[in-house]
Design a protein around this motif. Structure first.
Motif, PDB file in Angstrom:
ATOM      1  N   ASP A 570      43.094  63.756  12.645  1.00 40.96           N
ATOM      2  CA  ASP A 570      41.827  63.994  11.980  1.00 40.96           C
ATOM      3  C   ASP A 570      40.981  63.110  11.805  1.00 40.96           C
ATOM      4  N   ASN A 571      41.750  61.595  11.772  1.00 37.69           N
ATOM      5  CA  ASN A 571      41.119  60.485  11.356  1.00 37.69           C
ATOM      6  C   ASN A 571      41.077  59.409  12.588  1.00 37.69           C
ATOM      7  N   LEU A 572      41.772  59.538  13.661  1.00 38.93           N
ATOM      8  CA  LEU A 572      41.715  58.836  14.820  1.00 38.93           C
ATOM      9  C   LEU A 572      41.341  59.172  16.051  1.00 38.93           C
ATOM     10  N   LYS A 573      40.314  58.603  16.441  1.00 35.05           N
ATOM     11  CA  LYS A 573      39.834  58.968  17.878  1.00 35.05           C
ATOM     12  C   LYS A 573      39.986  58.113  18.737  1.00 35.05           C
ATOM     13  N   LEU A 574      40.535  58.410  20.148  1.00 31.71           N
ATOM     14  CA  LEU A 574      41.061  57.678  21.278  1.00 31.71           C
ATOM     15  C   LEU A 574      39.958  57.742  22.419  1.00 31.71           C
ATOM     16  N   THR A 575      39.439  56.876  22.907  1.00 37.11           N
ATOM     17  CA  THR A 575      38.791  57.050  24.368  1.00 37.11           C
ATOM     18  C   THR A 575      39.446  55.845  25.453  1.00 37.11           C
ATOM     19  N   ALA A 576      39.965  56.475  26.494  1.00 34.34           N
ATOM     20  CA  ALA A 576      40.620  55.597  27.491  1.00 34.34           C
ATOM     21  C   ALA A 576      40.111  56.005  28.622  1.00 34.34           C
ATOM     22  N   ALA A 577      40.116  54.838  29.787  1.00 34.93           N
ATOM     23  CA  ALA A 577      39.634  55.071  31.083  1.00 34.93           C
ATOM     24  C   ALA A 577      40.351  53.991  32.068  1.00 34.93           C
ATOM     25  N   TYR A 578      40.652  54.539  33.069  1.00 38.40           N
ATOM     26  CA  TYR A 578      41.153  53.670  34.127  1.00 38.40           C
ATOM     27  C   TYR A 578      40.461  53.878  35.548  1.00 38.40           C
ATOM     28  N   THR A 579      40.179  52.888  36.237  1.00 35.16           N
ATOM     29  CA  THR A 579      39.460  53.094  37.554  1.00 35.16           C
ATOM     30  C   THR A 579      40.068  52.087  38.569  1.00 35.16           C
ATOM     31  N   TYR A 580      40.489  52.706  39.828  1.00 34.05           N
ATOM     32  CA  TYR A 580      40.843  51.986  40.819  1.00 34.05           C
ATOM     33  C   TYR A 580      39.905  52.383  42.055  1.00 34.05           C
ATOM     34  N   THR A 581      39.022  51.188  42.566  1.00 39.85           N
ATOM     35  CA  THR A 581      38.085  51.225  43.655  1.00 39.85           C
ATOM     36  C   THR A 581      38.347  50.338  44.869  1.00 39.85           C
ATOM     37  N   ASP A 582      38.378  50.752  46.032  1.00 40.34           N
ATOM     38  CA  ASP A 582      38.663  49.931  47.131  1.00 40.34           C
ATOM     39  C   ASP A 582      37.351  50.198  48.047  1.00 40.34           C
ATOM     40  N   LEU A 593      33.231  41.280  61.658  1.00 38.55           N
ATOM     41  CA  LEU A 593      32.334  41.861  60.824  1.00 38.55           C
ATOM     42  C   LEU A 593      32.334  43.248  60.166  1.00 38.55           C
ATOM     43  N   LYS A 594      33.743  43.854  60.449  1.00 36.79           N
ATOM     44  CA  LYS A 594      33.691  45.152  60.232  1.00 36.79           C
ATOM     45  C   LYS A 594      34.958  45.198  58.991  1.00 36.79           C
ATOM     46  N   ASP A 595      34.944  46.346  58.140  1.00 37.05           N
ATOM     47  CA  ASP A 595      36.072  46.570  57.292  1.00 37.05           C
ATOM     48  C   ASP A 595      36.239  45.389  56.314  1.00 37.05           C
ATOM     49  N   LEU A 596      35.228  45.009  56.161  1.00 33.61           N
ATOM     50  CA  LEU A 596      35.241  43.527  54.920  1.00 33.61           C
ATOM     51  C   LEU A 596      35.343  44.261  53.617  1.00 33.61           C
ATOM     52  N   ARG A 597      36.042  43.457  52.449  1.00 36.69           N
ATOM     53  CA  ARG A 597      36.015  43.889  51.461  1.00 36.69           C
ATOM     54  C   ARG A 597      34.589  43.353  50.607  1.00 36.69           C
ATOM     55  N   ALA A 598      34.068  44.708  49.973  1.00 38.86           N
ATOM     56  CA  ALA A 598      32.613  44.531  49.464  1.00 38.86           C
ATOM     57  C   ALA A 598      32.739  43.502  48.200  1.00 38.86           C
ATOM     58  N   GLY A 599      31.526  42.715  48.092  1.00 36.62           N
ATOM     59  CA  GLY A 599      31.564  41.845  46.810  1.00 36.62           C
ATOM     60  C   GLY A 599      31.074  42.777  45.801  1.00 36.62           C
ATOM     61  N   LEU A 600      31.506  42.044  44.599  1.00 31.80           N
ATOM     62  CA  LEU A 600      31.106  42.322  43.086  1.00 31.80           C
ATOM     63  C   LEU A 600      32.127  43.384  42.652  1.00 31.80           C
ATOM     64  N   VAL A 601      32.589  44.363  43.396  1.00 34.47           N
ATOM     65  CA  VAL A 601      33.350  45.413  42.794  1.00 34.47           C
ATOM     66  C   VAL A 601      35.006  45.000  42.798  1.00 34.47           C
ATOM     67  N   PRO A 602      35.334  45.115  41.726  1.00 30.95           N
ATOM     68  CA  PRO A 602      36.893  44.891  41.288  1.00 30.95           C
ATOM     69  C   PRO A 602      37.727  46.367  41.834  1.00 30.95           C
ATOM     70  N   ARG A 603      38.729  46.126  42.208  1.00 31.33           N
ATOM     71  CA  ARG A 603      39.789  47.207  42.493  1.00 31.33           C
ATOM     72  C   ARG A 603      40.146  47.801  41.205  1.00 31.33           C
ATOM     73  N   ASN A 604      40.412  47.173  40.106  1.00 29.72           N
ATOM     74  CA  ASN A 604      41.066  47.563  38.741  1.00 29.72           C
ATOM     75  C   ASN A 604      40.177  47.373  37.687  1.00 29.72           C
ATOM     76  N   GLN A 605      39.907  48.388  36.838  1.00 29.95           N
ATOM     77  CA  GLN A 605      39.225  48.350  35.635  1.00 29.95           C
ATOM     78  C   GLN A 605      39.957  49.263  34.764  1.00 29.95           C
ATOM     79  N   ALA A 606      39.879  49.005  33.417  1.00 30.50           N
ATOM     80  CA  ALA A 606      40.508  49.686  32.534  1.00 30.50           C
ATOM     81  C   ALA A 606      40.131  49.447  31.068  1.00 30.50           C
ATOM     82  N   SER A 607      40.024  50.398  30.178  1.00 28.16           N
ATOM     83  CA  SER A 607      39.354  50.200  28.997  1.00 28.16           C
ATOM     84  C   SER A 607      39.883  51.111  28.128  1.00 28.16           C
ATOM     85  N   VAL A 608      40.227  50.821  26.661  1.00 27.19           N
ATOM     86  CA  VAL A 608      40.494  51.698  25.491  1.00 27.19           C
ATOM     87  C   VAL A 608      39.825  51.360  24.334  1.00 27.19           C
TER      88      VAL A 608
END
Length: 700
Positions: A570-582, A593-608
């Motif tokens: 009743d007192n403890l709230k949890l928000t969690a997320a994980y993202t894998y993006t290729d 010049l084809k099938d190159l990894r895009a800039g800026l975007v990480p493959r892994n993100q996580a938060s809690v």
């Protein structure tokens, strides 16, 4: 067609009369995607109803698409003062990929730039035409809703990553008011006022007034911004079946912009002279300027026609004026000195949008059927002077910058531009619920777009385009709260402007397959969602380090997302997320010049993030804390050998309800003051340093 041909040029006033008032009088369809009940509790404190995903109020757990909702309470908990901080603890979103920027808000959704993905109350907020970007003030919002993946079936042209819809604060049935004071690092000072309630004894007329003043310095030396924001609204129950809500807003930003453009040399790459100081200003603060002023006026109209049909309309007219002068580093001339460029924009735009819809509902012993029919119209006209000649700006020593090495731009040497678009879209969507087990969704939409792209002295590159978009989905409402689904959706976007060679951009098209499951067990006051997706965009744009983007072959994003929100006690709230993006991208026809990894975007993100509310002697005390992890990324495709290290940030919050009326709160972002590079796409961008904000709120 009521609105006339999309290729017939009309003044905004004429368009308003024909597409707005005319449709109202004809009884054709109104559409307020977000009304005051768009985000509502469903049995628990965390179950929500969203109108963004389907343009019909539907429980998130019964929608065969990935969605996220951030409530007003969460915005307050995290002291969100910048729109692109909203989804830091949600999956599928990369927030502030360019670091802290006081000129604009930045999101990437599922690996795609969401610059054209922002909506408010279901209507598009235009961010086009070279830095003419509508700004969204979080203090004026009730919630923010995110639909991931292509959404052209309901919203017309939009980037394939998704749609972000901000829901404005609206008049309330009960009288309520608050005054909020904030003070923090970087000389952050803010005063916010929000008052709402009935104007008549019967409550059939209600008002709300939201106002804010904010002043703060930027992350970079000698930068700053002041903002004034005002948003009045008025709701009138004309009769038992009809309600109209008038919504207005005014926002002005004034200051010296933060230009976080750095080169890999001295940021992610070592040099004989160390690294560039994140706080050093490599521009010309005495010359750079941002004067941004915008206002909007509109309404939302709802009418219950009979037991089966509702008619809705939302409409908005907006204007934006901009003066923007930015100086940025362009390339290294030697080991210490970098050449610099100039971005100069001076102009304005006007926009008109109207969305009309009719919603029909029918019920049998085994079925619930919801039919949505819609017609919408978008108009945008931008006129501005552009001066990007770099010869007047001298080089800078990036390790010891000295200012004053510039000659003010010659306004007569600039070029005059007119850009814009008119779009008419017709759409239909049907949602069938069978035996309280199966949900079937199908939709189709056709758009016609007229694009204006003119430069004085260089001729016209006007064009037109049309597109038909489809979407479909199926979901099974299983036992134990487990609901798997499969969906398909499409998108398209017309790209205003031209590449560095002067060639007009072609439209881009996207398509996505998504397989997911939503889980709401009876033992948890909350829910979890998981999804895998395969998303492609043809004729994609990419950063080249030149004055404008280039257009390539295909951008292909594949990934997995996991998100959960719930009360463990009743007192403890949890928000969690994980993202894998290729994300892979083509930038030319050659194999290398084809099938190159895009800039800026990480493959892994996580938060809690965890929130705990105390009882007993410490009643009124609430503490919260979170961790955000962003994985390794690379530079833009042609420079993808440059690596950007992962980083982990810690956030914290302490709130104390002094009395039922008074609340004090302290928020700290990047608690450990981590130095990090947020990402690179030819240029590199330092992330936000530690910030501390103290708030004092009085509710009455």
């Amino acid at each position: 067609m009521i609105c006339s041909s999309p290729f017939l040029k009309l003044s905004p006033l004429a368009v308003a009369v024909r597409c707005g008032l005319g449709l109202s009088l004809a009884g054709l369809a109104p559409a307020a995607v977000a009304q005051s009940e768009d985000v509502a509790d469903v049995d628990t404190q965390t179950m929500v109803v969203s109108a963004t995903a389907l343009k019909v109020e539907t429980p998130v757990l019964e929608t065969p698409r990935s969605t996220s909702v951030v409530t007003r309470g969460e915005l307050d908990d995290h002291a969100v003062n910048k729109y692109d901080e909203t989804f830091r603890y949600r999956s599928g979103v990369l927030s502030q990929p360019y670091g802290q920027d006081n000129k604009a808000d930045w999101f990437f959704i599922r690996g795609f730039d969401a610059n054209g993905s922002t909506y408010q109350d279901g209507l598009r907020q235009f961010r086009e035409g070279g830095y003419f970007w509508w700004s969204t003030e979080p203090f004026g919002l009730e919630s923010v809703e995110l639909l991931k993946g292509p959404a052209s079936i309901l919203y017309g042209e939009a980037p394939p990553g998704g749609v972000i819809n901000a829901v404005s604060k609206r008049p309330t049935d009960e009288q309520q008011s608050l005054i909020e004071l904030q003070y923090g690092t970087n000389d952050h000072e803010q005063v916010g006022v929000d008052t709402s309630g009935p104007l008549t004894e019967s409550g059939d007329v209600r008002y709300r007034v939201v106002g804010l003043f904010r002043s703060e310095d930027g992350e970079i030396n000698d930068t700053d911004n002041e903002r004034v924001y005002w948003a009045p609204s008025l709701a009138w129950d004309i009769n038992d079946d009809t309600t109209i809500t008038f919504l207005a807003s005014y926002l002005k930003d004034h200051g010296t912009p933060t230009n976080g453009f750095r080169l890999p040399y001295g940021t992610v790459d070592d040099t004989p002279f160390g690294h560039v100081d994140p706080e050093d200003n490599l521009g010309e603060p005495d010359y750079e300027r941002q004067e941004h002023e915008q206002w909007a006026l509109g309404y939302e109209l709802t009418h219950r026609l009979n037991d089966n049909w509702d008619l809705l309309q939302n409409l908005r007219y907006s204007q934006l004026d901009l003066l923007e002068r930015d100086v940025y580093v362009s390339y290294m001339q030697d080991e210490r000195n970098a050449a610099r460029g100039l971005t100069y924009r001076d102009g304005d735009y006007e926009a008109f949008t109207v969305d009309n819809r009719a919603i029909g509902r029918w019920y049998t012993d085994r079925t619930e059927n919801t039919l949505l029919l819609g017609l919408d119209y978008q108009y945008l006209d931008i006129n501005y002077d552009k001066y990007d000649f770099a010869g007047s700006i001298g080089p800078v020593d990036i390790f010891d910058p000295q200012h004053g090495n510039y000659v003010p731009a010659d306004r007569n040497a600039g070029t005059e531009h007119e850009e814009g678009k008119e779009q008419v879209g017709v759409y239909a969507q049907n949602q069938l619920r069978l035996d309280d087990r199966w949900i079937f969704l199908a939709g189709v939409r056709h758009d016609s777009v007229d694009i204006t792209n003119r430069q004085k002295g260089a001729g016209s590159q006007d064009s037109d385009a049309s597109n038909t978009s489809f979407s479909a989905g199926v979901m099974y409402l299983g036992d134990y709260g487990i609901s798997p689904y499969l969906s398909y959706s499409e998108s398209f976007i017309t790209n205003i402007g031209s590449d560095p060679d002067g060639n007009a951009y072609a439209p881009s098209e996207g398509e996505q397959w998504e397989l997911g499951v939503k889980y709401a067990p009876d033992w948890l006051d909350g829910y979890m969602t998981a999804a895998v997706f395969d998303l492609k965009e043809s004729d994609t744009l990419y950063t080249s380090g030149e004055s404008s983007n280039r257009q390539g072959g295909e951008r292909h994003s594949r990934g997995f997302e996991l998100e959960g929100i719930g009360y463990l006690t009743d007192n403890l709230k949890l928000t969690a997320a994980y993202t894998y993006t290729d994300v892979r991208v083509d930038i030319g026809s050659e194999s290398d010049l084809k099938d190159l990894r895009a800039g800026l975007v990480p493959r892994n993100q996580a938060s809690v993030w965890m929130d705990y509310s105390f009882n007993g002697a410490l009643h009124g005390l609430n503490v919260g804390g979170g961790v955000r992890y962003v994985g390794e990324s690379v530079d833009s495709p042609q420079y993808s050998d440059t690596k950007v290290d992962n980083y982990t940030l810690v956030d914290a919050k302490v709130r104390y309800d002094i009395t039922p009326n008074w609340t004090a709160q302290v928020n700290v972002n990047n608690l450990t003051d981590e130095d990090y590079v947020a990402g690179c796409d030819y240029w590199c961008y330092y992330g936000e340093s530690r910030s501390v904000i103290g708030s004092l709120t009085y509710r009455f």
